[in-house]
Every structure is written in C-alpha cells, then in structure tokens.
Design a protein around this motif. Structure first.
Motif, mmCIF file in Angstrom:
data_model
loop_
_atom_site.group_PDB
_atom_site.id
_atom_site.type_symbol
_atom_site.label_atom_id
_atom_site.label_comp_id
_atom_site.label_asym_id
_atom_site.label_seq_id
_atom_site.Cartn_x
_atom_site.Cartn_y
_atom_site.Cartn_z
ATOM 1 N N ASP A 231 1.022 12.211 10.791
ATOM 2 C CA ASP A 231 1.570 12.130 9.437
ATOM 3 C C ASP A 231 2.855 11.292 9.423
ATOM 4 O OD1 ASP A 231 -0.494 13.688 8.528
ATOM 5 O OD2 ASP A 231 0.656 15.561 8.557
ATOM 6 N N LYS B 226 2.120 7.576 9.725
ATOM 7 C CA LYS B 226 1.661 7.025 8.445
ATOM 8 C C LYS B 226 2.852 6.752 7.522
ATOM 9 C CE LYS B 226 -1.396 8.181 4.571
ATOM 10 N NZ LYS B 226 -2.340 9.195 4.029
ATOM 11 N N ALA C 272 -0.185 8.620 -8.313
ATOM 12 C CA ALA C 272 1.243 8.867 -8.084
ATOM 13 C C ALA C 272 2.071 7.648 -8.459
ATOM 14 C CB ALA C 272 1.473 9.240 -6.616
ATOM 15 N N TYR D 29 4.517 3.045 6.140
ATOM 16 C CA TYR D 29 4.789 2.777 4.722
ATOM 17 C C TYR D 29 6.209 2.262 4.529
ATOM 18 C CZ TYR D 29 6.208 3.893 -0.056
ATOM 19 O OH TYR D 29 6.737 3.835 -1.308
ATOM 20 N N HIS E 264 0.854 -1.193 0.000
ATOM 21 C CA HIS E 264 0.000 0.000 0.000
ATOM 22 C C HIS E 264 0.887 1.239 0.000
ATOM 23 C CE1 HIS E 264 -3.074 -2.894 1.073
ATOM 24 N NE2 HIS E 264 -3.991 -1.973 0.880
ATOM 25 N N TRP E 265 0.585 2.151 -0.927
ATOM 26 C CA TRP E 265 1.378 3.384 -1.001
ATOM 27 C C TRP E 265 0.892 4.356 0.072
ATOM 28 C CZ3 TRP E 265 1.375 8.580 -3.148
ATOM 29 C CH2 TRP E 265 2.664 9.073 -3.361
ATOM 30 N N LEU E 266 1.497 5.526 0.131
ATOM 31 C CA LEU E 266 1.176 6.513 1.162
ATOM 32 C C LEU E 266 -0.283 6.961 1.127
ATOM 33 C CD1 LEU E 266 4.414 8.683 1.006
ATOM 34 C CD2 LEU E 266 3.647 7.292 2.937
ATOM 35 N N ASP E 267 -0.898 6.897 -0.031
ATOM 36 C CA ASP E 267 -2.310 7.289 -0.124
ATOM 37 C C ASP E 267 -3.251 6.144 0.257
ATOM 38 O OD1 ASP E 267 -1.992 5.610 -2.262
ATOM 39 O OD2 ASP E 267 -2.402 7.106 -3.807
ATOM 40 N N GLU E 268 -2.662 5.037 0.773
ATOM 41 C CA GLU E 268 -3.415 3.863 1.237
ATOM 42 C C GLU E 268 -4.041 3.065 0.099
ATOM 43 O OE1 GLU E 268 -3.681 2.397 4.261
ATOM 44 O OE2 GLU E 268 -2.122 3.809 4.834
ATOM 45 N N LYS E 269 -3.688 3.381 -1.140
ATOM 46 C CA LYS E 269 -4.197 2.613 -2.268
ATOM 47 C C LYS E 269 -3.268 1.441 -2.571
ATOM 48 C CE LYS E 269 -6.768 6.419 -4.343
ATOM 49 N NZ LYS E 269 -6.928 7.325 -5.498
ATOM 50 N N SER F 113 -3.709 4.282 -7.700
ATOM 51 C CA SER F 113 -2.941 5.430 -7.248
ATOM 52 C C SER F 113 -2.310 6.161 -8.436
ATOM 53 C CB SER F 113 -1.845 4.983 -6.275
ATOM 54 O OG SER F 113 -0.991 6.055 -5.956
#
Length: 260
Positions: A136, A139, A69, A143, A45-50, A67
């Motif tokens: 932040d 999170k 990005a 990751y 999962h990337w930083l955007d949670e996708k 995502s």
C-alpha cells in the motif's frame, strides 16, 4: 468555466488542443505541457489508478476522468471564472486531506507494531500484514513521486504553484518516513521470530543432549554379548536407576547453566 468529462469523451479536448497532443496523452502515463502562457495540459493517475486529464487556461478548466474521488475535488471548486485559478484550487482540493490520511496510515502501523511485537507466538499472518502495508505504501509513494515531478514542472513555469509543489514534496517525505517505519517493524518482528525459533531449537538440543547418554546405554546393553550384569538379579533395575540418574544430573547441569 468548468467542464467535466469521462475518459470516453476525451476526444472533446481536440476542440482546445492539437490532436497530436491528445495522442501523446494516450502514450504517456504522466504528462505536462505548457501550450502557451497560462495554458496547461496535464495527465496523471490517481491512487485508484484511474487516469486524470486536465486542461486549463483563463477561460476553461477541463477535467476528464472516471475517478469519483477526483470528480469530487472538481465539484468542490468554488472559483467561478479563471481556469488557471480553478486548476490551482483543484490541486489544493486534491491534497486537502492527504496529511490526515497519511497520519491514519501511520497510526495503523503503530497499532500493527503493538499487536505483532506483543504477540508471544509470531506467525506468518504477521508477515502477511506487514507485506500488505508495504505494498500500500509503495502504491502511495509512486503516486506522490509522479505528482512531485509534475508540480516541479508547473512551478518552474508558474511560481503560483510553488506552494503545491512544496506540499507534494512534504507528502512524499512523509511516505518515505512511513516506509522506513514499516521496514523497522518488519525487522523487529523478524527478530522476534528468530528468537522464538532459537528457543525451540534450544529445547530440541537440550532434549537431544539428555537422551544421548540413554541411547549409548541402550546401545551398550542391546549388544548380543554375555555381560555379567545379565546374571545379576538387580541388573535391570540398576540400568533403569542409572538412566534416571543420568537424566537428573543433566537436567541439574542445564539448569545451572541456564540453558532452559
């Protein structure tokens, strides 16, 4: 050959890997499997949670994600043929600007520290700002922890990914340093709040100490007794003068003791 998919097209992977593996993909947040020599299957999962799903062999590099990005990183791959090399370049693209992003976050914490500690009137807004930064950072740390675990496994099988593994290690160390830094800022700000509260309590204590003798005097002359002073023409002004003298004497004493 690079293939880009959205998550709703994830079943396309069944053309390349066993359906049981695709099922395990749905059951695990982070997943790595070497299906064969130079055949890798990865999810994270990337930083955007996708969710990001990767499949790579010498002929294909497949990325399935929603995502934008991450897809931008895929678009920046310029190796035309080898899927394993494309996976390697993707990992490099994924971390290309991470150091600069973390440095920006560090500069933001520095600015936050300057603003908070220079503020003469600490408030709850400062604590809320610190808590937001801590969330932040948590999170980001999660990751990099997952990516460190994944790249450890990849590097153990393929030494060509050793550099990427070490890079994620250093990025995680950077984040841990930032967590320690924001915790120091929180402690310093909390100390400033405590000092401010102590100063307020000191003022209340001084005021209470000054008026305590006056309360005693008022209580003494408030008793329903026939005191000689009541018949004295200067009795009332005398009590007022005595009260003012007590206040002046206590103020002088407190000033000398530097209590305020």
């Amino acid at each position: 050959m690079i293939i880009k998919l959205t998550t709703d097209k994830i079943d396309t992977l069944k053309d390349y890997v066993d359906s049981d593996i695709v099922k395990r993909l749905d059951e695990n947040r982070n997943f790595f499997m070497a299906l064969n020599e130079k055949v890798y299957f990865i999810t994270f999962h990337w930083l955007d949670e996708k969710k990001v799903t990767l499949f790579a062999n010498h002929d294909h590099f497949i990325c399935a994600t929603d995502s934008e990005a991450v897809m931008e990183c895929v678009n920046n791959i310029d190796i035309p043929d080898d899927g394993i090399l494309q996976l390697h370049e993707f990992m490099l693209e994924l971390t290309a600007n991470d150091v600069y992003k973390l440095e920006s976050l560090e500069n933001m914490i520095i600015s936050l520290e300057d603003n908070l500690l220079m503020d003469k009137s600490p408030s709850g807004d400062g604590i809320r700002d610190i808590i937001k930064v801590r969330k932040d950072l948590l999170k980001v740390k999660r990751y990099y922890e997952q990516m460190e675990f994944l790249t450890d496994e990849i590097a153990a099988i393929d030494p060509a990914f050793g550099f990427i593994d070490k890079k994620f290690d250093r990025l995680l160390e950077f984040v841990l340093h930032l967590q320690e830094y924001i915790e120091q800022v929180r402690e310093a700000y909390q100390s400033q709040i405590d000092i401010e509260q102590n100063n307020i309590m000191k003022v209340f204590t001084v005021v209470t100490s000054i008026f305590l003798p006056l309360t005693l005097i008022a209580g003494w002359y408030g008793m329903n007794l026939r005191m000689p002073e009541f018949k004295w023409a200067w009795g009332y002004p005398f009590v007022i003068g005595m009260s003012l003298a007590v206040i002046a004497a206590l103020v002088i004493i407190f000033k000398k003791k530097k209590w305020f």
